[in-house]
Design an enzyme around this catalytic site. Structure first.
Site, mmCIF file in Angstrom:
data_model
loop_
_atom_site.group_PDB
_atom_site.id
_atom_site.type_symbol
_atom_site.label_atom_id
_atom_site.label_comp_id
_atom_site.label_asym_id
_atom_site.label_seq_id
_atom_site.Cartn_x
_atom_site.Cartn_y
_atom_site.Cartn_z
ATOM 1 N N ASP A 1 0.709 -1.462 0.449
ATOM 2 C CA ASP A 1 0.201 0.074 -0.094
ATOM 3 C C ASP A 1 0.571 1.432 0.061
ATOM 4 O O ASP A 1 0.042 2.034 0.458
ATOM 5 C CB ASP A 1 -0.867 0.413 1.352
ATOM 6 C CG ASP A 1 -1.962 -0.622 0.478
ATOM 7 O OD1 ASP A 1 -2.780 -0.844 -0.337
ATOM 8 O OD2 ASP A 1 -2.487 -1.699 1.515
ATOM 9 N N ASP B 1 -6.556 -4.914 -4.999
ATOM 10 C CA ASP B 1 -6.431 -3.633 -4.806
ATOM 11 C C ASP B 1 -5.092 -2.758 -4.931
ATOM 12 O O ASP B 1 -4.734 -2.191 -5.314
ATOM 13 C CB ASP B 1 -6.616 -3.927 -2.757
ATOM 14 C CG ASP B 1 -7.648 -4.638 -2.707
ATOM 15 O OD1 ASP B 1 -8.368 -5.443 -3.264
ATOM 16 O OD2 ASP B 1 -7.594 -4.191 -2.164
#
Ligand SMILES: *[C@@H]1O[C@H](CO)[C@@H](O)[C@H](O)[C@H]1NC(C)=O
Ligand SMILES: *[C@@H]1O[C@H](CO)[C@@H](O)[C@H](O)[C@H]1NC(C)=O
Ligand SMILES: *[C@@H]1O[C@H](CO)[C@@H](O)[C@H](O)[C@H]1NC(C)=O
Ligand SMILES: *[C@@H]1O[C@H](CO)[C@@H](O)[C@H](O)[C@H]1NC(C)=O
Ligand SMILES: *[C@@H]1O[C@H](CO)[C@@H](O)[C@H](O)[C@H]1NC(C)=O
Length: 398
Positions: A119, A178
């Site tokens: 992330d 993601d």
């Protein structure tokens, strides 16, 4: 595909879809400014709200969502450039770039060390915005290059992906859909440093994702587990969705955006085709009320099946990027019409003037019973959607 999409036209009504007026409400800059003023010291960032009063809950900087709030003032700066500042629109109430810079301060230490795995791409967003404003900002360049290096270090050439999550068994190599959103930082760093390996890693990750994460009907698995020593797929499953075989709507939305973005960054038509496939599944599986459910396969009863306003606003941005990628106005229109329709429906359901967030009805993690909240990235992509519509000539400010 166009024939399938035409089935959606009744949703948007006979008249051309019109963006909701709330997209340009003065409440948007007012709420962002109020949240900025209320940030805890030392700095923490809003991620989601409580479910009753819509009050933000704050998290330490080493959290995957920390980049979204600092990126939001930059989006309002973009809006001010697009719309001008008037007493009515509230965009003159702050120096948005100064706010974005100030709010980014807590992210700088993370470029050296953080617990966020893949992330780091999300954490780089405010620095990417900073470079768009000031291409000579060395702090922002260093942050982007460091975050990109951290992501590149997670690449395994046998698997052909960057690792999303760390696991106690290092041969269990987990990749989530993601992760497509985090690839952009590799391109920015490749541009800044001239290191084309970073770009190659992003391309390889996207190509492997096309092979293993997407089902024949254009839906997606949330998690693919690979064996890091053999590269073989061990398991296809969910983490935040309804079931292993279901389609978690936020993952599908990240995929629409992620592949349209890969097309923007490489010009390779296979990414455009992939984004279209994911978007077609998303739109063909919307319920008749046009509200994006938290998982397309989640049961309808007990009603109401929880929505996910963040999946809605992310999908809207993906659809608008897809529309911009199409070669003709006729090919773009079904995507932008669908985007506006989703915005209309989610605004009617979830616009909450009395909450600190812009929207309610976010589903952070349904299996963990965290839903019916505002969500910081849902709000960020709501603002971005308004900006995109203005710059595409599909909405006017006000
Ligand atoms: C450069 O960017 C950093 C991080 O966003 C910010 O804190 C700093 O104020 C910026 N510097 C200048 C000179 O604009
Ligand atoms: C380019 O990036 C890759 C991945 O981080 C790294 O292994 C390599 O050393 C870099 N090359 C140069 C010349 O810095
Ligand atoms: C991956 O494969 C190796 C070699 O066959 C095996 O030792 C290891 O247990 C496997 N890991 C997983 C998570 O299946
Ligand atoms: C998921 O789908 C696969 C085939 O794609 C099937 O073999 C499996 O039984 C399904 N699992 C569940 C829980 O439905
Ligand atoms: C939307 O949120 C409200 C309360 O915040 C809730 O009562 C309603 O059931 C939610 N609707 C959906 C479809 O999630």
């Amino acid at each position: 595909m166009l024939r399938l999409l035409s089935l959606l036209l009744p949703l948007s009504g006979a008249a051309a879809a019109t963006p909701p007026t709330q997209l340009f409400s003065p409440l948007i800059p007012a709420k962002v400014l109020a949240t900025f003023g209320a940030l805890p010291k030392p700095i923490q960032y809003p991620q989601y709200t409580d479910t009753s009063a819509g009050k933000w809950l704050y998290f330490i900087p080493d959290t995957w969502t920390s980049g979204f709030f600092p990126t939001t003032p930059y989006a309002l700066n973009t809006r001010k450039t697009l719309c001008g500042a008037t007493p009515q629109n509230g965009l003159g109430s702050a120096d948005w770039v100064a706010l974005g810079r100030s709010a980014s301060s807590g992210l700088v230490p993370l470029e050296i060390k953080n617990g966020q795995g893949h992330d780091v791409g999300f954490l780089s967003f405010p620095f990417v915005e900073e470079l768009a404003v000031n291409p000579n900002n060395e702090t922002a360049k260093t942050a982007i290059n460091n975050f990109a290096r951290l992501l590149a270090n997670r690449f395994n050439p046998i698997v052909g992906c960057t690792r999303s999550w760390d696991t106690s068994d290092p041969t269990d190599f987990q990749v989530i859909i993601d992760n497509m959103m985090n690839l952009e930082v590799l391109f920015h760093s490749a541009d800044l440093t001239g290191n084309s390996t970073l770009r190659d890693i992003a391309i390889k990750h996207a190509d492997t994702t096309i092979i293993n994460h997407i089902r024949p009907d254009g839906s997606t698995w949330h998690v693919i587990e690979y064996n890091s020593t053999t590269g073989s797929v061990i398991k296809k499953r969910t983490a935040q969705g309804f079931s292993d075989n279901s389609t978690w709507s936020r993952g599908q939305a990240w995929g629409i955006y992620g592949f349209a973005n890969m097309y923007r960054l490489t010009g390779d038509a296979k990414y455009l085709a992939t984004s279209r496939r994911l978007a077609t599944y998303f739109l063909n599986n919307l319920p008749s009320d046009g509200i994006v459910p938290w998982d397309f396969n989640a049961p309808l009863t007990p009603a109401p099946r929880p929505a996910d306003s963040s999946a809605a606003t992310i999908a809207v941005n993906g659809l608008l990027l897809l529309a911009k990628s199409e070669g003709t106005a006729a090919a773009a229109k079904p995507w932008s019409d669908a985007a506006i329709n989703i915005l209309d429906k989610i605004t009617a359901l979830a616009w909450q003037p009395s909450w600190q967030s812009l929207l309610s009805n976010g589903t952070v993690n349904k299996p963990a019973n965290n839903f019916l909240t505002g969500i910081v990235y849902g709000d960020y992509y709501y603002i971005r959607a308004g900006n995109e519509l203005v710059s595409m000539g599909l909405a006017s400010c006000r």
